[in-house]
Enzyme design. Sequence first.
Site, short mmCIF file in Angstrom:
data_model
loop_
_atom_site.label_atom_id
_atom_site.label_comp_id
_atom_site.label_asym_id
_atom_site.label_seq_id
_atom_site.Cartn_x
_atom_site.Cartn_y
_atom_site.Cartn_z
N LYS A 193 0.89 -0.89 0.05
CA LYS A 193 -0.01 -0.02 0.07
C LYS A 193 0.85 1.25 0.03
O LYS A 193 1.92 1.35 0.70
CB LYS A 193 -0.88 0.04 1.34
CG LYS A 193 -1.56 1.27 1.27
CD LYS A 193 -2.22 1.46 2.70
CE LYS A 193 -2.98 2.76 2.84
NZ LYS A 193 -3.78 2.78 4.34
N GLU B 220 -8.57 12.21 12.42
CA GLU B 220 -7.50 11.26 12.88
C GLU B 220 -6.45 11.42 13.94
O GLU B 220 -5.69 12.43 14.12
CB GLU B 220 -6.87 10.66 11.66
CG GLU B 220 -5.97 9.38 11.97
CD GLU B 220 -5.68 8.50 10.42
OE1 GLU B 220 -5.62 7.45 10.68
OE2 GLU B 220 -6.24 9.07 9.48
#
Length: 423
Positions: A178, A223
């Site tokens: 990723k 976040e």
Amino acid sequence: MSVLAASPVPLVVRTVEIPAPDDLLALLPPHGISWVRRGQGLIAWGESARLETAGAQRIDEADAWWRRVTRHALVRDDVRQAGTGLVAFGSFSFADASAAGGSLVVPRFVVGLRDGRAWFTVIDGDGLTDLPSLEDALGDASPPAPLPPIAIDEGDRDAWATAVASAIERIGAGELDKVVLARAVQATGDGPVDVRTVLTALAADYPSCWAFHVDGLVGATPELLARVDHGLVTSRVLAGTIRPTGDETADLAHAAALARSSKDREEHEYAVTSVTNVLAAHCASVNVPDEPSVLHLPNVMHLATDVTGVLSHNASALELIRELHPSAAVCGTPTLAAAHVIDELEGIDRGRYAGPVGWIDAAGDGEWCIGLRSAEIDATDPSRMRLFAGCGIVAASEPEAEWAESEAKLEPMRRALGAHIDA
């Protein structure tokens, strides 16, 4: 290389309780610091000490400097809540090599609000004889200025598609699992942008996010990189995204589809694992929910996992974020391979976008988020800003879908600046 600017004498700190303000952000003077969520948090202004740092050791240097500052400070705290007493606010660049570096700022004044209790902190490097009133500390600050007309670039769609396609090809070749690619767009106003006006809009539209402004980085991030509170550490991992439609019934179906999506679950799992592995090295126990939840925001829905742990030793918030950054949520997996691909494909210096931003107190507790849904204000021209958005790329990603996701992630700052562009 660091430039230290601590007070030549120990900092003297005084915290007193005050009546709770109706609107914390409404008190913020021009260019002030903000850390506000659901109407609670901290605002600050002025400067009693500062550290400027850069390079791979920037967070370690900040941690060491902060320990020296707190060791010699004289603190009288009548409130004793999270965020009272001696505090500093900081932000750090995403990349080690970025010229943006990092900073830790000890403000002159702080106002905090939590669970109905409010406080006023004064921090002085010259010694405190008489505690100024909050009214005197605020002075005759002008109210927030309306936004000037602002033009926001749309971005280079072809360059983005090329970068994403190349990343997918490298993932398919087994170079990495990723990578998170980011893009930046330029915003230019007809005059200076008052950050308080931007913060007010962000806080109203995204109350569950942290509306922040620290050293020229402004945004509303969802976040949480690490919150440390009396030995308990919490990290909220977000990865895997879908854009809502605005139709409640349809969006419930979209949320269910997101929770089942193998592509988004794969992206999310990489991020959860990267955070869990770090916390496990510092905690006697770590709790990771079996399944992610879906976090609903006005512009996007995310897969979310709150990872919690009990610290096994006295680790400061800065020590933890130094190891947590960069997580797979903003870099990729494996980290070094992903960082290399970012350097080759992204074509921008992220500055402090996607880096840690937050605050720390004298005990080492604090709250640090990832600087997402944000913009960087030009230090020499406050009419100019760079807006950022990033997307996690895995084998099943598609360039067009990632463009749409990045557009959704730019939406908070575009709206706060008075613009709206459909994807």
